[in-house]
Scaffold this motif. Structure first.
Motif, short mmCIF file in Angstrom:
data_model
loop_
_atom_site.label_atom_id
_atom_site.label_comp_id
_atom_site.label_asym_id
_atom_site.label_seq_id
_atom_site.Cartn_x
_atom_site.Cartn_y
_atom_site.Cartn_z
N VAL A 159 65.57 28.37 3.45
CA VAL A 159 65.07 27.59 4.59
C VAL A 159 64.28 28.47 5.54
O VAL A 159 63.23 28.07 6.06
CB VAL A 159 66.24 26.89 5.33
CG1 VAL A 159 65.73 26.18 6.57
CG2 VAL A 159 66.93 25.89 4.40
N ILE A 160 64.75 29.70 5.78
CA ILE A 160 64.03 30.60 6.69
C ILE A 160 62.67 30.96 6.12
O ILE A 160 61.64 30.95 6.83
CB ILE A 160 64.86 31.87 6.97
CG1 ILE A 160 66.08 31.51 7.83
CG2 ILE A 160 64.01 32.93 7.67
CD1 ILE A 160 67.03 32.65 8.04
N THR A 161 62.59 31.28 4.82
CA THR A 161 61.29 31.65 4.23
C THR A 161 60.34 30.46 4.21
O THR A 161 59.14 30.63 4.44
CB THR A 161 61.46 32.19 2.80
OG1 THR A 161 62.16 31.22 1.99
CG2 THR A 161 62.23 33.50 2.79
N MET A 162 60.88 29.26 3.96
CA MET A 162 60.03 28.06 4.02
C MET A 162 59.49 27.85 5.43
O MET A 162 58.32 27.49 5.62
CB MET A 162 60.82 26.83 3.57
CG MET A 162 60.99 26.72 2.07
SD MET A 162 61.87 25.19 1.64
CE MET A 162 61.47 25.05 -0.10
N GLY A 163 60.35 28.07 6.43
CA GLY A 163 59.91 27.92 7.81
C GLY A 163 58.88 28.95 8.23
O GLY A 163 57.98 28.66 9.03
N LEU A 164 58.98 30.15 7.67
CA LEU A 164 58.03 31.21 8.02
C LEU A 164 56.67 31.04 7.34
O LEU A 164 55.67 31.56 7.83
CB LEU A 164 58.62 32.58 7.63
CG LEU A 164 59.77 33.10 8.49
CD1 LEU A 164 60.32 34.40 7.89
CD2 LEU A 164 59.30 33.36 9.92
N THR A 165 56.65 30.31 6.22
CA THR A 165 55.43 30.21 5.43
C THR A 165 54.22 29.70 6.21
O THR A 165 53.15 30.32 6.19
CB THR A 165 55.66 29.34 4.18
OG1 THR A 165 56.68 29.93 3.38
CG2 THR A 165 54.38 29.20 3.36
N PRO A 166 54.31 28.55 6.92
CA PRO A 166 53.13 28.09 7.67
C PRO A 166 52.66 29.09 8.72
O PRO A 166 51.46 29.21 8.97
CB PRO A 166 53.62 26.78 8.32
CG PRO A 166 54.80 26.36 7.52
CD PRO A 166 55.44 27.62 7.07
N ILE A 167 53.61 29.81 9.33
CA ILE A 167 53.24 30.81 10.35
C ILE A 167 52.50 31.97 9.71
O ILE A 167 51.46 32.43 10.20
CB ILE A 167 54.49 31.30 11.10
CG1 ILE A 167 55.19 30.13 11.79
CG2 ILE A 167 54.13 32.38 12.11
CD1 ILE A 167 56.51 30.49 12.43
N VAL A 168 53.03 32.46 8.59
CA VAL A 168 52.39 33.58 7.89
C VAL A 168 50.99 33.18 7.42
O VAL A 168 50.03 33.95 7.57
CB VAL A 168 53.26 34.02 6.68
CG1 VAL A 168 52.49 35.01 5.80
CG2 VAL A 168 54.55 34.66 7.17
N MET A 169 50.85 31.97 6.87
CA MET A 169 49.54 31.52 6.40
C MET A 169 48.58 31.24 7.56
O MET A 169 47.37 31.39 7.41
CB MET A 169 49.70 30.29 5.51
CG MET A 169 50.44 30.58 4.21
SD MET A 169 50.62 29.15 3.12
CE MET A 169 48.95 28.94 2.52
N GLN A 170 49.13 30.85 8.70
CA GLN A 170 48.28 30.62 9.88
C GLN A 170 47.69 31.93 10.39
O GLN A 170 46.55 31.97 10.87
CB GLN A 170 49.11 29.95 10.98
CG GLN A 170 48.31 29.61 12.24
CD GLN A 170 49.14 28.82 13.24
OE1 GLN A 170 49.97 28.01 12.85
NE2 GLN A 170 48.93 29.06 14.51
N TYR A 171 48.47 33.01 10.28
CA TYR A 171 48.01 34.32 10.77
C TYR A 171 47.67 35.27 9.62
O TYR A 171 47.70 36.49 9.79
CB TYR A 171 49.09 34.95 11.66
CG TYR A 171 49.30 34.19 12.95
CD1 TYR A 171 48.43 34.31 14.02
CD2 TYR A 171 50.38 33.30 13.07
CE1 TYR A 171 48.62 33.60 15.19
CE2 TYR A 171 50.58 32.58 14.24
CZ TYR A 171 49.69 32.74 15.30
OH TYR A 171 49.89 32.02 16.45
#
Length: 558
Positions: A349-361
């Motif tokens: 769940v944490i990695t899924m939540g981080l994915t949009p942020i990582v791809m945004q930046y």
């Protein structure tokens, strides 16, 4: 809705809001979903089906054929390296060998739903990194089938495992044949008859019928619903009705896909997460490192530039939705215990939540990577390929007053045709190795390389070129190319094709001589055709067009 609005106010990706909604509504906080878990799971599964169905329609079978090498080589390399490294790490932390291998299976699968959703929202599906990411995700969905078959055997009974894998491969082969036959002979004729009725309700029902029936049949033969829906999309993509079908399905996809992300959030046990926060965050960091490295390495071996490879690796670091199903099978088969299962859910769940942020930046993260010495090392590794692709390119001292074409898509190919017909010397720079090979066979003077690399620009003698034409789909790379070329040759004419009018001002500031925004020029051509149908004089039409251009450029450039 309220949580997503709150996250949107702080400029957070909507997916984070949906995951947070699931955590809040889940059993660890408000426990609102306790009696509705089956309904939510079903809705979430429909969301994945709709998403993959639309992706299949957008890609088409012809594109899948072109991505064959990326799917087979890139996908297999990513999967094998990730599983092996994660299994070795698990063994080092005293996990049994069978459990360590199974954890490798779980954590090597990335989230097709989240990654493709973000790529779609950012308009990056058809960029170089978007295509190779999609290819690797397709392979992962295929690889999930033998993983499911192998899992019970990891509990101790290995008899008949190769027979099961052989049956799975045979089923997959038959599925590919069925997709080809349906897309070529059955569905186009069926959709034509439906379209002739001019009944919107019948058209929508027919599209949903094809989507769900192909998905259902695929699930009966042991293929995941995600892959089945993807194949259903491929079937319709070859017909003339794919665009209308996509527009009809889109509202359903938005609702059900969002429920999928909510359902993932409900799985997180907040109490367990806080009790083991150090261990979970360490596992997240380690998984991020391993999957970014293996993903980037796999794309690099396909001869893509370092930047494309690194962005691809960043997009593939998270745990995928199919891993939840696989983990449940492993728990039932006693390959993993409940404590490890809870750790897996927290990390997922944490990695899924981080994915949009990582791809945004991703551009910022990538800029740090580009400033390191690693890309220069990679460029040296690729040097042999670059040299091999120069056999049709004139020597540097023979190039003068020539055109340098960066990007060999439709625009680049047409410029090359015109230059050849006019006897104007030209040379092409392209980052897609398959495009380079095809162009070489056709006798084109083409070099494999990145347009913002000093060594490549020096090889095409940018100092003595007359014009550079840049037609690259990635806006970040386009900006880097302009800045680099302008430093090497301040007097050179730089013509740039960009997709959006909003990008024009910055490109001019970087040193472009002429910027042609595709969206504006398309609108101008449509406008001219419409006025022509009303029999306006061509001088009046030209005057109107001139006014539109002046107003648009005044707004976005001056």
């Amino acid at each position: 809705m309220l949580v997503t609005l709150l996250f949107q106010r702080f400029r957070m990706p909507p997916i984070i809001g949906f995951l947070a909604t699931g955590i809040i509504a889940g059993p660890s906080v408000l426990s609102l979903t306790h009696h509705e878990s089956n309904t939510i799971s079903l809705s979430a599964e429909i969301g994945v089906i709709m998403l993959m169905f639309l992706i299949g329609m957008e890609i088409s079978i012809s594109q899948i054929k072109k991505m064959g090498k990326e799917i087979l080589i890139g996908g297999s390399l990513q999967m094998i390296t990730s599983v092996v490294i994660i299994a070795l790490v698990g063994i080092a932390f005293s996990l049994p060998v069978n459990t360590a291998i199974f954890v490798g299976f779980l954590l090597a699968l990335s989230s097709t739903a989240i990654v493709l959703k973000v790529l779609q929202d950012r308009g990056e599906i058809n960029t170089p990194h978007g295509k190779v990411i999609t290819a690797i995700l397709v392979f992962q969905d295929i690889a999930a089938i033998p993983f499911m078959l192998i899992t019970p055997s990891l509990a101790g009974d290995m008899s008949g495992i190769w027979y099961e894998i052989g049956v799975a491969i045979f089923k997959l082969f038959l599925s590919v044949i069925a997709v080809w036959l349906l897309s070529k002979y059955v569905v186009p004729a069926f959709m034509f008859r439906v379209a002739k009725t001019r009944r919107k309700e019948l058209f929508l029902l027919s599209v949903v019928f094809i989507c769900l029936s192909v998905t259902w049949i695929s699930s009966l033969v042991g293929i995941s619903v995600a892959l089945g829906a993807f194949m259903a999309g491929l079937i319709i993509s070859e017909s003339d009705y794919s665009h209308q079908a996509a527009s009809n399905i889109l509202p359903f996809r938005q609702i059900f896909t969002n429920l999928f992300f909510v359902s993932v959030g409900t799985l997180l046990d907040v109490n367990y997460l806080f009790d083991h926060i150090g261990l979970v965050l360490s596992a997240v960091a380690l998984l991020f490192l391993v999957n970014v490295i293996t993903g980037s390495f796999s794309v690099l071996l396909l001869r893509y530039p370092a930047r494309t490879a690194f962005i691809s690796g960043l997009a593939l670091f998270q745990v995928g939705e199919f891993s939840f199903i696989l983990a449940k099978v492993g728990l039932d088969s006693k390959v993993i215990d409940f404590a490890l299962y809870q750790k897996f859910l927290s990390v997922s769940v944490i990695t899924m939540g981080l994915t949009p942020i990582v791809m945004q930046y991703q551009e910022y993260i990538c800029s740090i990577f580009v400033r390191s010495r690693l890309p220069k090392i990679i460029e040296k590794v690729n040097k042999s390929f670059v040299q091999a692709s120069e056999n049709l390119v004139p020597e540097k001292n023979e190039l003068e007053e020539h055109i340098v074409i960066i990007g060999f898509g439709i625009t680049g190919k047409n410029i090359a045709i015109a230059a050849k017909a006019s006897l104007i010397p030209y040379v092409i720079v392209e980052i897609n190795p398959q495009t380079v090979k095809t162009a070489q066979k056709n006798g084109e003077p083409i070099i494999f390389g990145i347009g913002n690399a000093d060594g490549i620009m020096d090889r095409v003698n940018i100092q003595k070129a007359r014009v550079v034409v840049i037609s690259v789909s990635d806006p970040k790379t386009t900006r880097q190319i302009i800045s680099n070329i302008r430093q090497m040759n301040p007097k050179l004419d730089i013509i740039v094709k960009t997709r959006h009018l909003g990008e024009v001002r910055e490109l001019y500031k970087l040193g472009a001589t002429q910027v042609i925004p595709a969206d504006l020029e398309t609108a101008v051509q449509v406008f001219a055709k419409v006025l022509g149908m009303y029999n306006l004089h061509h001088d009046d039409i030209d005057s109107y067009i001139q006014t539109i251009r002046e107003q648009a450029y005044h707004r976005y450039v001056i």
